[in-house]
Write an enzyme that holds these catalytic residues in place. Structure first.
Site, PDB file in Angstrom:
ATOM      1  N   SER A  29      -1.673   6.827  10.262  1.00  0.00           N
ATOM      2  CA  SER A  29      -2.534   6.299   9.193  1.00  0.00           C
ATOM      3  C   SER A  29      -2.107   6.991   7.906  1.00  0.00           C
ATOM      4  O   SER A  29      -2.491   8.142   7.659  1.00  0.00           O
ATOM      5  CB  SER A  29      -4.001   6.586   9.503  1.00  0.00           C
ATOM      6  OG  SER A  29      -4.336   6.063  10.771  1.00  0.00           O
TER       7      SER A  29
ATOM      8  N   GLN B  70       0.822  -1.224   0.000  1.00  0.00           N
ATOM      9  CA  GLN B  70       0.000   0.000   0.000  1.00  0.00           C
ATOM     10  C   GLN B  70       0.857   1.275   0.000  1.00  0.00           C
ATOM     11  O   GLN B  70       0.657   2.168  -0.819  1.00  0.00           O
ATOM     12  CB  GLN B  70      -0.881  -0.032   1.248  1.00  0.00           C
ATOM     13  CG  GLN B  70      -2.112   0.850   1.175  1.00  0.00           C
ATOM     14  CD  GLN B  70      -2.687   1.078   2.564  1.00  0.00           C
ATOM     15  OE1 GLN B  70      -2.719   0.172   3.390  1.00  0.00           O
ATOM     16  NE2 GLN B  70      -3.116   2.291   2.829  1.00  0.00           N
ATOM     17  N   LEU B  71       1.831   1.333   0.892  1.00  0.00           N
ATOM     18  CA  LEU B  71       2.684   2.523   0.955  1.00  0.00           C
ATOM     19  C   LEU B  71       3.800   2.464  -0.065  1.00  0.00           C
ATOM     20  O   LEU B  71       4.137   3.461  -0.705  1.00  0.00           O
ATOM     21  CB  LEU B  71       3.339   2.641   2.333  1.00  0.00           C
ATOM     22  CG  LEU B  71       2.473   3.023   3.493  1.00  0.00           C
ATOM     23  CD1 LEU B  71       3.340   3.451   4.661  1.00  0.00           C
ATOM     24  CD2 LEU B  71       1.551   4.144   3.093  1.00  0.00           C
TER      25      LEU B  71
ATOM     26  N   TYR C 150       1.345  -7.707  16.142  1.00  0.00           N
ATOM     27  CA  TYR C 150       1.910  -6.851  15.091  1.00  0.00           C
ATOM     28  C   TYR C 150       2.640  -5.659  15.732  1.00  0.00           C
ATOM     29  O   TYR C 150       3.806  -5.390  15.426  1.00  0.00           O
ATOM     30  CB  TYR C 150       0.785  -6.379  14.160  1.00  0.00           C
ATOM     31  CG  TYR C 150       1.152  -5.225  13.268  1.00  0.00           C
ATOM     32  CD1 TYR C 150       2.134  -5.350  12.303  1.00  0.00           C
ATOM     33  CD2 TYR C 150       0.508  -3.984  13.411  1.00  0.00           C
ATOM     34  CE1 TYR C 150       2.476  -4.276  11.482  1.00  0.00           C
ATOM     35  CE2 TYR C 150       0.832  -2.910  12.596  1.00  0.00           C
ATOM     36  CZ  TYR C 150       1.819  -3.062  11.636  1.00  0.00           C
ATOM     37  OH  TYR C 150       2.158  -1.995  10.840  1.00  0.00           O
TER      38      TYR C 150
ATOM     39  N   LEU D 166      12.657 -12.054   1.618  1.00  0.00           N
ATOM     40  CA  LEU D 166      13.757 -11.385   2.322  1.00  0.00           C
ATOM     41  C   LEU D 166      14.368 -12.229   3.443  1.00  0.00           C
ATOM     42  O   LEU D 166      15.348 -11.827   4.058  1.00  0.00           O
ATOM     43  CB  LEU D 166      13.303 -10.029   2.866  1.00  0.00           C
ATOM     44  CG  LEU D 166      13.000  -8.963   1.796  1.00  0.00           C
ATOM     45  CD1 LEU D 166      12.473  -7.694   2.442  1.00  0.00           C
ATOM     46  CD2 LEU D 166      14.230  -8.655   0.949  1.00  0.00           C
TER      47      LEU D 166
HETATM   48  C1  15L Z   1      -0.730   0.316  10.544  1.00  0.00           C
HETATM   49  O1  15L Z   1       0.325   0.035  11.119  1.00  0.00           O
HETATM   50  C2  15L Z   1      -1.229  -0.491   9.412  1.00  0.00           C
HETATM   51  O2  15L Z   1      -0.176  -1.009   8.622  1.00  0.00           O
HETATM   52  C3  15L Z   1      -2.225   0.264   8.546  1.00  0.00           C
HETATM   53  O3  15L Z   1      -2.898  -0.697   7.743  1.00  0.00           O
HETATM   54  C4  15L Z   1      -3.221   1.067   9.394  1.00  0.00           C
HETATM   55  O4  15L Z   1      -4.035   0.190  10.142  1.00  0.00           O
HETATM   56  C5  15L Z   1      -2.487   1.987  10.332  1.00  0.00           C
HETATM   57  O5  15L Z   1      -1.521   1.286  11.093  1.00  0.00           O
HETATM   58  C6  15L Z   1      -3.433   2.712  11.294  1.00  0.00           C
HETATM   59  O6  15L Z   1      -3.312   2.529  12.493  1.00  0.00           O
HETATM   60  O7  15L Z   1      -4.269   3.460  10.810  1.00  0.00           O
END
Ligand code: 15L
Length: 278
Positions: A164, A12-13, A135, A51
């Site tokens: 975000s 996404q990023l 995570y 990786l």
């Molecule tokens: C993150 O770390 C996620 O990768 C992203 O998908 C969003 O959930 C973001 O945080 C968030 O907290 O908005």
């Protein structure tokens, strides 16, 4: 010009950063995971691979000055996946940086490293970490790993606790957590250009009026955000808040409710209390 490598370029990023850097002619090598990237311009330096494989990491980092490391699991997932992608994979990346003489790594940490703080608290960069799941915990570990590779091996790191990162904010939580794409690109430019960053942690957030995070340390990098989610506040606040009661209480938002088992008032029966498969 410095040669930059970008991991997670299909994500996404990563796809936002890759497109913007290629469009302006930045020397970039982009890596995706299992799926090959289609070159955006003729002769673009692209690759893909796992990786956790040192040979793949060597290919990614050969001749590189700065790695922007966006690869890895980016949401709450079962623990084994997090361990493989965010713990093992990260060690391989930093070991590859040692072998290849990469001077600096931008490590994508996350606000979920502090997601268990209530939304009423304002945090500085040296706050105690309070992850909201496995995570977030992997990001705590990643920040500490980056610190160790600076202290023991002199590899610089900028750990960015991303809020975000979206083109535009769309819900009330984003009024505090939004990291606009223009600010992201400016931030990454500073990560490449700033001298002697050593080990640095920064909030990856725009200049939001309602921010929860004090980014005073960002001067060392020269990061000066110009986007502000307040510009969208009126339209956002006119719509219902998509977060449940628990998600509205904590900075980590919806991640907090995943496998949450405290007997708190107001959260019983919440759809967010899904059990986590271990
Ligand atoms: C993150 O770390 C996620 O990768 C992203 O998908 C969003 O959930 C973001 O945080 C968030 O907290 O908005």
């Amino acid at each position: 010009m410095k040669k930059i490598a970008l991991s997670g370029a299909g994500g996404q990023l990563g796809s936002v950063v890759r497109a913007a850097m290629i469009a302006r002619g930045t020397p970039l090598r982009s890596a995706a995971g299992s799926k090959a990237l289609t070159p955006l311009v003729e002769g673009e330096d692209v690759m893909h691979g796992d990786l956790r494989d040192p040979a793949v990491v060597d290919r990614l980092l050969e001749g590189v000055d700065v790695l922007i490391h966006f690869a890895g699991t980016s949401v709450e997932r079962p623990l084994p996946e997090i361990i493989e992608n965010n713990l093992r994979g990260l060690v391989e990346v930093y070991e590859g940086a040692r072998r290849q003489g990469v001077k600096r790594i931008v490590f994508a940490s996350s606000n979920h490293a502090i997601g268990m703080y209530p939304v009423t608290e304002r945090l500085s960069l040296d706050c105690e970490l309070r992850p909201d799941g496995f995570y977030g915990l992997s990001k705590v570990w990643g920040e500490a790993l980056a610190r160790m590779y600076w202290d023991k091996h002199g590899i610089e790191s900028v750990c960015v606790r991303i809020g975000s990162c979206l083109e535009r904010p769309s819900e009330p939580r984003h009024l505090s957590t939004w990291f606009g794409h223009r600010d992201l690109m400016h931030f990454l430019d500073r990560c490449v250009e700033a001298e002697n960053v050593g080990f640095l942690t920064i909030w990856g957030v725009s200049a939001n009026t309602r921010s929860w995070w004090d980014n005073s340390g960002a001067e060392r990098l020269g990061y000066q955000p110009t986007q502000n989610s307040e510009d969208y506040a009126e339209e956002i606040l006119a719509r219902p808040n998509p977060l449940d009661a628990l998600g509205q209480r904590f900075q980590g938002g919806s991640f907090v409710g995943i496998d949450y088992s405290r007997d708190d008032a107001g959260v019983h029966g919440s759809a967010a209390q899904a059990a986590r498969p271990l």
